[in-house]
Design an enzyme around this catalytic site. Sequence first.
Site, PDB file in Angstrom:
ATOM      1  CB  CYS A  31       0.693   2.339 -28.108  1.00  0.00           C
ATOM      2  SG  CYS A  31      -0.732   1.431 -27.497  1.00  0.00           S
ATOM      3  CB  CYS A  78      -1.272   4.058 -25.551  1.00  0.00           C
ATOM      4  SG  CYS A  78      -0.483   2.453 -25.327  1.00  0.00           S
TER       5      CYS A  78
END
Length: 323
Positions: free
Chosen positions: A79, A82
Amino acid sequence: MQPRNMSMSGVVDLAAVKAAGEAKAKAEQARAEAARQGGGGAVSPSSLVVDVDEAGFERDVLQRSAEVPVVIDFWAEWCEPCKQLGPLLERLATEYSGRFVLAKIDVDANQMLMQQFGIQGIPAVFAVVAGQALPLFQGAAPEAQIRQTLDQLIQVAEQRFGLTGITVSADAEGEPAAAAPAPAGPYDAVLAAAVQALDAGDFGGAIQAYKNVLADDPGNTEAKLGLAQAELLRRVQGMDPQQVRKEAADRPDDVSAQVRAADLDLVGGHVEDAFGRLVETVRRASGEDRDTARLRLLELFEVVGAEDPRVTAARSALARVLF
């Protein structure tokens, strides 16, 4: 109409409340004993950010949330957002110096936790305060917005749950901490008097009694629950149920009308109806109206109790509409 002899004992598992209070007292005694033996007390900065898995969730998140707000960062290696959000949250955890703890959960390795929180996209950030989960935001939000959210979380944790954070010291591992003070109390007589006031319809007296306990012991579980019950009963005092329900039916987008109807639903024992009404109101509303409905829903969660499966289901539903 004034409710008569309206005790919430039929809605709330008072035995569970007592057990939670006893568990909290034992935890406080354990921390005090650890401090006397040279453990506990201040923590090192490195302990402000922890990787959490399913096996350690109860210890590292639920139990820890009785002392300090725990912010959960749901992330994954693949991600990209993230990778932007994670280091920012870690830096803020250090900067806030014990006012919250950051728990990082890899969703790929902890699918069960992802499902329990109703995570549908990452990064997703939740908080757990005194065992209660609160959705915060999703995505790599701007730092200013994240700071504002954290400040609000810390304020709520202190005002509503008496959590003031933990002490951080670079020398924590080498310095024995001072013994923690013994829990205040006992409050059995005051709490019994508050219950009697509730059953007699003296909601103002019950509220004051619970507030007296919380002024001395802000983390008292039974007093916080009792206060939430008494405030609910006082809010519905004098309401005309027929009129309130008519207004809620006629004005589905009127947040005030829906909030009043939800209070009546809960007092009448229609717990799922109350929760469902407010979740739907949160979904429809925006801005301050949405916050009003969300906060009232969180208050009603307190009345019923965090361990009740109806609360768990409603929390998941709330997370879905917020995200």
